[in-house]
Write an enzyme that holds these catalytic residues in place. Structure first.
Site, PDB file in Angstrom:
ATOM      1  N   ASP A 118       0.786  -1.318   0.031  1.00 28.70           N
ATOM      2  CA  ASP A 118       0.131  -0.025  -0.036  1.00 28.70           C
ATOM      3  C   ASP A 118       0.831   1.358  -0.024  1.00 28.70           C
ATOM      4  O   ASP A 118       0.462   2.422   0.402  1.00 28.70           O
ATOM      5  CB  ASP A 118      -0.856  -0.089   1.262  1.00 28.70           C
ATOM      6  CG  ASP A 118      -0.093  -0.098   2.415  1.00 28.70           C
ATOM      7  OD1 ASP A 118       0.745  -0.890   2.588  1.00 28.70           O
ATOM      8  OD2 ASP A 118      -0.428   0.640   3.358  1.00 28.70           O
ATOM      9  N   GLU A 120      -2.484   0.297  13.785  1.00 26.73           N
ATOM     10  CA  GLU A 120      -0.966  -0.044  13.766  1.00 26.73           C
ATOM     11  C   GLU A 120      -0.398   1.261  14.235  1.00 26.73           C
ATOM     12  O   GLU A 120      -0.334   2.499  13.873  1.00 26.73           O
ATOM     13  CB  GLU A 120      -0.506   0.179  12.170  1.00 26.73           C
ATOM     14  CG  GLU A 120       0.930   0.229  11.804  1.00 26.73           C
ATOM     15  CD  GLU A 120       1.305   0.061  10.325  1.00 26.73           C
ATOM     16  OE1 GLU A 120       0.573   0.045   9.488  1.00 26.73           O
ATOM     17  OE2 GLU A 120       2.542   0.234  10.011  1.00 26.73           O
ATOM     18  N   GLU A 158       3.008   2.419  15.038  1.00 29.31           N
ATOM     19  CA  GLU A 158       4.345   2.255  14.748  1.00 29.31           C
ATOM     20  C   GLU A 158       5.326   3.007  15.631  1.00 29.31           C
ATOM     21  O   GLU A 158       5.198   4.262  15.631  1.00 29.31           O
ATOM     22  CB  GLU A 158       4.795   2.568  13.243  1.00 29.31           C
ATOM     23  CG  GLU A 158       6.124   2.068  12.910  1.00 29.31           C
ATOM     24  CD  GLU A 158       6.769   2.190  11.477  1.00 29.31           C
ATOM     25  OE1 GLU A 158       5.739   2.197  10.739  1.00 29.31           O
ATOM     26  OE2 GLU A 158       7.801   1.696  11.326  1.00 29.31           O
ATOM     27  N   LYS A 207      -0.853  -4.425  14.340  1.00 30.39           N
ATOM     28  CA  LYS A 207       0.241  -4.328  13.597  1.00 30.39           C
ATOM     29  C   LYS A 207       1.331  -3.469  14.274  1.00 30.39           C
ATOM     30  O   LYS A 207       1.322  -2.223  13.888  1.00 30.39           O
ATOM     31  CB  LYS A 207       0.076  -3.663  12.002  1.00 30.39           C
ATOM     32  CG  LYS A 207       1.275  -3.663  11.267  1.00 30.39           C
ATOM     33  CD  LYS A 207       0.711  -3.385   9.789  1.00 30.39           C
ATOM     34  CE  LYS A 207       1.751  -3.030   8.969  1.00 30.39           C
ATOM     35  NZ  LYS A 207       1.829  -3.280   7.557  1.00 30.39           N
ATOM     36  N   SER A 219       3.045  -8.577   8.541  1.00 29.88           N
ATOM     37  CA  SER A 219       2.590  -7.422   7.530  1.00 29.88           C
ATOM     38  C   SER A 219       3.588  -6.643   6.787  1.00 29.88           C
ATOM     39  O   SER A 219       3.595  -5.516   7.283  1.00 29.88           O
ATOM     40  CB  SER A 219       1.288  -6.739   8.369  1.00 29.88           C
ATOM     41  OG  SER A 219       0.936  -5.901   7.175  1.00 29.88           O
ATOM     42  N   TYR A 228       5.367   6.252   4.719  1.00 28.44           N
ATOM     43  CA  TYR A 228       4.511   4.976   3.741  1.00 28.44           C
ATOM     44  C   TYR A 228       3.536   5.750   2.943  1.00 28.44           C
ATOM     45  O   TYR A 228       2.811   6.286   3.024  1.00 28.44           O
ATOM     46  CB  TYR A 228       3.702   4.119   4.814  1.00 28.44           C
ATOM     47  CG  TYR A 228       3.881   2.805   4.216  1.00 28.44           C
ATOM     48  CD1 TYR A 228       4.959   2.085   4.263  1.00 28.44           C
ATOM     49  CD2 TYR A 228       2.890   2.113   3.610  1.00 28.44           C
ATOM     50  CE1 TYR A 228       5.352   0.744   3.652  1.00 28.44           C
ATOM     51  CE2 TYR A 228       3.030   0.846   3.026  1.00 28.44           C
ATOM     52  CZ  TYR A 228       4.466   0.084   3.022  1.00 28.44           C
ATOM     53  OH  TYR A 228       4.589  -1.104   2.599  1.00 28.44           O
TER      54      TYR A 228
END
Ligand code: 13P
Length: 360
Positions: A28, A188, A190, A230, A301, A360
């Site tokens: 993605d 997620e 992170e 995630k 993932s 991202y």
């Protein structure tokens, strides 16, 4: 409540994504991020090249043996595939579905500097219009979604309480919203590896972050059985002089999860966060070896750690070589998700994939 009519479907989707020996392909990358990848192999970032590359991923035969779902960027969800000769084919989503790979969609719209936060801190955008975008994605075959909130650890005191609370709140609001239209939210939070902090520091911050995230999910009435987590692995900052062994990293990561993640969550699917391909597989393998009966499926993932060799071997020309490289890393990680990966038994490229302040 709309969520109630989706409970069974959400739980079924989440458990199919938590299949033993499998994980997700995170494909993605935003248009800007895929452009950086293409630049590294000398491929122009055009719509047709993005389509060719993502058609390569979707038509990799046998991918579903280790890949249960794929996270797509919005463009790909609505894109028709091309074959190796460039001839038009079915929608890319249908190629994945035909293999039994569940399509998902990135629904966040990227991070922005957090007003009132410390330098480098961010909040995640995309809440406005989210319900409509989520419903449209569901209508086009998506069954799960992703939202990436980013936290940093710095000697200047990050993460601030503001950043932790804001990002937990945003994740919870997103998770509840997409469940209302039948999408399983990947949650997620992170924690970037930038910095020279030690692993104890990461562990303490990650416990704080995950506790805050699950408190916020509770407050929003999120149905945990229909979610996936995630997280990043519990690792020291990239510039920390002490590097842990995979066994040490596994012990810290499991301790963090055991202290914070409810057992109602079906799966923990780690991001690779800038680890090299083989490093990511070794860490995942060590985690599964250390926790054969964890309450959650412990899978992956991965974005960079699944696609790096693939991109390099493809280089805009050789679809078969790209697919062979992708399948090799998918097999490695599928084995690692069972704690059965034999180090070095699948080809990899050991290039460091870490990028400072990664987007991202
Ligand atoms: P990496 O595995 O490259 O960290 O990316 C996974 C991802 O989806 C980040 O949001």
């Amino acid at each position: 409540m709309a969520l109630d009519i989706f409970r069974d479907e959400l739980a079924a989707t989440a458990s199919s994504l938590a299949r033993a020996g499998s994980g997700l392909l995170a494909a993605d990358e935003s248009t800007g991020t895929i452009g950086k990848r293409f630049a590294s192999i000398g491929v122009e970032n055009s719509e047709s090249h993005r389509c060719a590359y993502r058609s390569l991923l979707a038509s990799s035969e046998g991918l579903s043996e280790a890949i249960s779902g794929v996270i797509l960027y919005e463009e790909t969800l609505f894109q028709h595939s091309v074959d190796a000769a460039g001839r038009p084919g079915p929608p890319i989503v249908e190629l994945f579905q035909a293999q039994g790979i569940v399509p998902g969609i990135k629904l966040d719209q990227g991070v922005e500097p957090l007003p009132g936060g410390l330098p480098g801190e961010s909040w995640c955008t995309g809440l406005k219009g989210l319900l409509e975008r989520a419903a449209r994605a569901h209508a086009h075959g998506a069954r799960f979604a992703k939202w990436r909130a980013v936290l940093t650890i710095s000697s200047g005191g990050a993460p601030s309480e503001l950043a932790v609370r804001e990002n937990a709140w945003g994740l919870a609001r997103y998770a509840r919203t997409v469940q209302e239209v039948g999408l399983v939210p990947i949650v997620e939070p992170e924690i970037l590896m930038d910095g020279d902090h030690d692993i104890e520091t990461t562990a303490a911050v990650q416990e704080w972050v995950l506790r805050s995230v699950y408190a916020a999910l509770g407050l929003h009435g999120v149905f945990l059985e229909g979610t996936l987590l995630k997280p990043s692995l519990t690792l020291p900052g990239r510039a920390c002089p002490q590097a842990p062994s995979p066994e040490q990293a596994a012990a810290y990561t499991l301790r963090t999860l055991e202290r914070t993640v409810p057992s109602a969550v079906p799966a923990v699917l780690f991001l690779s966060g800038g680890l090299s391909e083989e490093e990511a597989s070794l860490y995942l393998n060590a985690i599964n070896q250390a926790a054969p009966s964890a309450p959650w499926h412990l899978g992956f993932s991965f974005g960079r750690a699944l696609q790096h060799s693939c991109l390099k071997h493809w280089s805009g020309r050789d679809r078969a070589a790209g697919q062979a490289a992708l399948l090799a890393r998918a097999r490695a990680n599928g084995q690692a998700a069972r704690g059965a990966y034999v180090p070095g038994s699948e080809p990899s490229d050991d290039a460091p994939l870490f990028e400072a302040n990664y987007r991202y």
